[in-house]
Design an enzyme around this catalytic site. Structure first.
Site, PDB file in Angstrom:
ATOM      1  N   GLU A   1       0.848  -1.186   0.000  1.00  0.00           N
ATOM      2  CA  GLU A   1       0.000   0.000   0.000  1.00  0.00           C
ATOM      3  C   GLU A   1       0.887   1.240   0.000  1.00  0.00           C
ATOM      4  OE1 GLU A   1      -2.782  -0.243   3.226  1.00  0.00           O
ATOM      5  OE2 GLU A   1      -3.754  -2.048   2.430  1.00  0.00           O
ATOM      6  N   THR A  12       2.178  -5.476 -10.273  1.00  0.00           N
ATOM      7  CA  THR A  12       2.657  -5.892 -11.585  1.00  0.00           C
ATOM      8  C   THR A  12       1.521  -6.653 -12.264  1.00  0.00           C
ATOM      9  OG1 THR A  12       4.924  -6.092 -10.785  1.00  0.00           O
ATOM     10  CG2 THR A  12       4.388  -7.257 -12.813  1.00  0.00           C
ATOM     11  N   GLU A  22      10.024  -8.015  -4.023  1.00  0.00           N
ATOM     12  CA  GLU A  22       9.833  -9.146  -3.100  1.00  0.00           C
ATOM     13  C   GLU A  22      10.637  -8.972  -1.813  1.00  0.00           C
ATOM     14  OE1 GLU A  22       7.512 -10.549  -4.131  1.00  0.00           O
ATOM     15  OE2 GLU A  22       7.617 -11.275  -6.173  1.00  0.00           O
TER      16      GLU A  22
END
Length: 401
Positions: A131, A162, A379
């Site tokens: 967020e 993505t 990630e």
């Protein structure tokens, strides 16, 4: 196959898959990647080719129409694709994470509904944790889901999706307080919702808006977007796994294998940077001989190749650990951290070898130089990886006083 980054112990089927993917990358991706990237154009024809190869269903079980391959096979394919153009591997990665989460945690009805179409690439996935205000602090998620009869109403803003525009299924993590009294640990009051939508931008279903693409330094072609939920109604049967409060663990499981994917991407980009550097070094001449014959450049090539090999070995180890059914957060964190850092270094060395030409958009290394930084944060940042690694090491090496 290249001399670097070989993988021992592969089956004939794995070798055949990798040879096919590498041939596709050499013929269909590398020749057009830089042009598409400069135009920030979605690689539609490349994606259609990947669908024909069956790569969207590579790890989806055969009973749902996929190839039923291992994480190792998938990671090695991603390494090859990223060698051609990292953005294409990103298109595959988010789809793969959602398919993996469905396979591991979905209800039978959810698996039957989505996995066969995901295997064909007809339904393409994206997942949404981040967020605008939280970054790596997943526990600070503020998007909320409130039960309303046989549905949930979702409100909030998500960031960094993505495939946000091109996807038709998004796994969205929200806070859901139903059945979780006040004071419950934040990670125990989160739920993953499977949100179906129309591909595109604007209002893609009532209560759900995908604004336009975020303009980025690199990682172009693939669409990265926000996701805005305003009274979005989701049926209760679209709670992943059918039970609230499990979303954090489901997402972390998906991110864990996603980190192997990011490590594989780092390996692929680093391999391409080495290829470009070693080739250019044998063509460019200074002081009457190719610069590859100067010791300083040979030292640089030696360091680059060693980093490519080391990152590849750690990525393969992390994938094999996960395939064995064992916990691999330590190995995945190490692989992601090392591969992304080494990728940045190898790309920069290749850039230096190119000299002034590396600064020109005519040369492929310029594109790689802008793409590599994304791997440092995707990630989970290097700092997050080191936190994971440190905590796991203290578990394994607990002092017995």
């Amino acid at each position: 196959m290249t001399r670097l980054a070989q993988t021992a112990g592969l089956t004939d089927v794995q070798r055949e898959i990798l040879a096919t993917v590498r041939d596709f990358v050499d013929k269909e991706i590398i020749p057009v990647a830089t042009g598409l990237e400069h135009r920030d154009e979605y690689p539609t024809e490349i994606v259609e080719g990947l669908k024909e190869l069956g790569l969207f269903g590579l790890m989806i079980p055969e009973e749902y129409g996929g190839l039923g391959e291992s994480l190792l096979t998938y990671a090695l394919c991603v390494e090859e694709i990223a060698r051609g153009w990292m953005s294409v591997s990103g298109i595959i990665n988010t789809h793969f994470i959602v398919a993996y989460m469905l396979k591991q945690h979905g209800t039978q009805e959810q698996k039957d509904t989505f996995l066969p179409r995901m295997a064909l690439g007809e339904v393409r996935g994206a997942f949404s944790m981040s967020e605008p205000a939280l970054g790596s602090d997943v526990s600070a998620i503020s998007s909320r889901a409130v039960r309303d009869g046989d549905a949930y109403v979702l409100n909030g803003q998500k960031m960094w999706l993505t495939n946000g525009g091109t996807s038709s299924l998004v796994a969205v993590l929200c806070r859901s307080d139903e059945g979780h009294p006040e004071g419950t640990a934040p990670h125990k009051s989160m739920t993953t919702f499977l949100v179906e939508k129309e591909p595109g931008f604007g209002e893609v279903r009532p209560g759900l808006t995908i604004p336009g693409k975020i303009d980025k330094m690199g990682y172009k072609g693939v669409d990265t977007t926000e996701l805005i939920m305003d009274g979005l109604r989701i049926p209760a049967n679209r709670v992943l796994g059918g039970t609230t409060g499990r979303g954090f663990y489901q997402m972390m499981d998906g991110v864990e294998v996603g980190r192997v994917n990011v490590a594989a991407r780092g390996c692929g980009v680093a391999q391409r940077a080495f290829e470009l550097g070693v080739s250019y070094a044998q063509q460019r001449q200074t002081f009457g001989k190719p610069i590859a014959q100067h010791q300083a450049i040979q030292f640089k090539l030696a360091e680059m190749a060693t980093k490519v090999e080391a990152a590849h070995a750690m990525m393969v180890n992390a994938a094999r650990k996960k395939d064995s059914g064992e916990r691999n957060d330590l190995e995945a964190g190490m692989a992601k951290y090392l591969a992304s850092e080494y990728c940045k270094e190898v790309v920069e060395d290749a850039f230096r070898i190119h000299g002034g030409y590396g600064f020109s958009k005519e040369y492929e290394i310029e594109r790689l130089y802008r793409e590599a930084p994304m791997l440092l944060i995707g990630e989970g940042t290097a700092e997050i990886q080191k936190m994971i690694i440190g905590r796991r090491l203290l578990e394994e090496y607990r002092f017995q006083g």
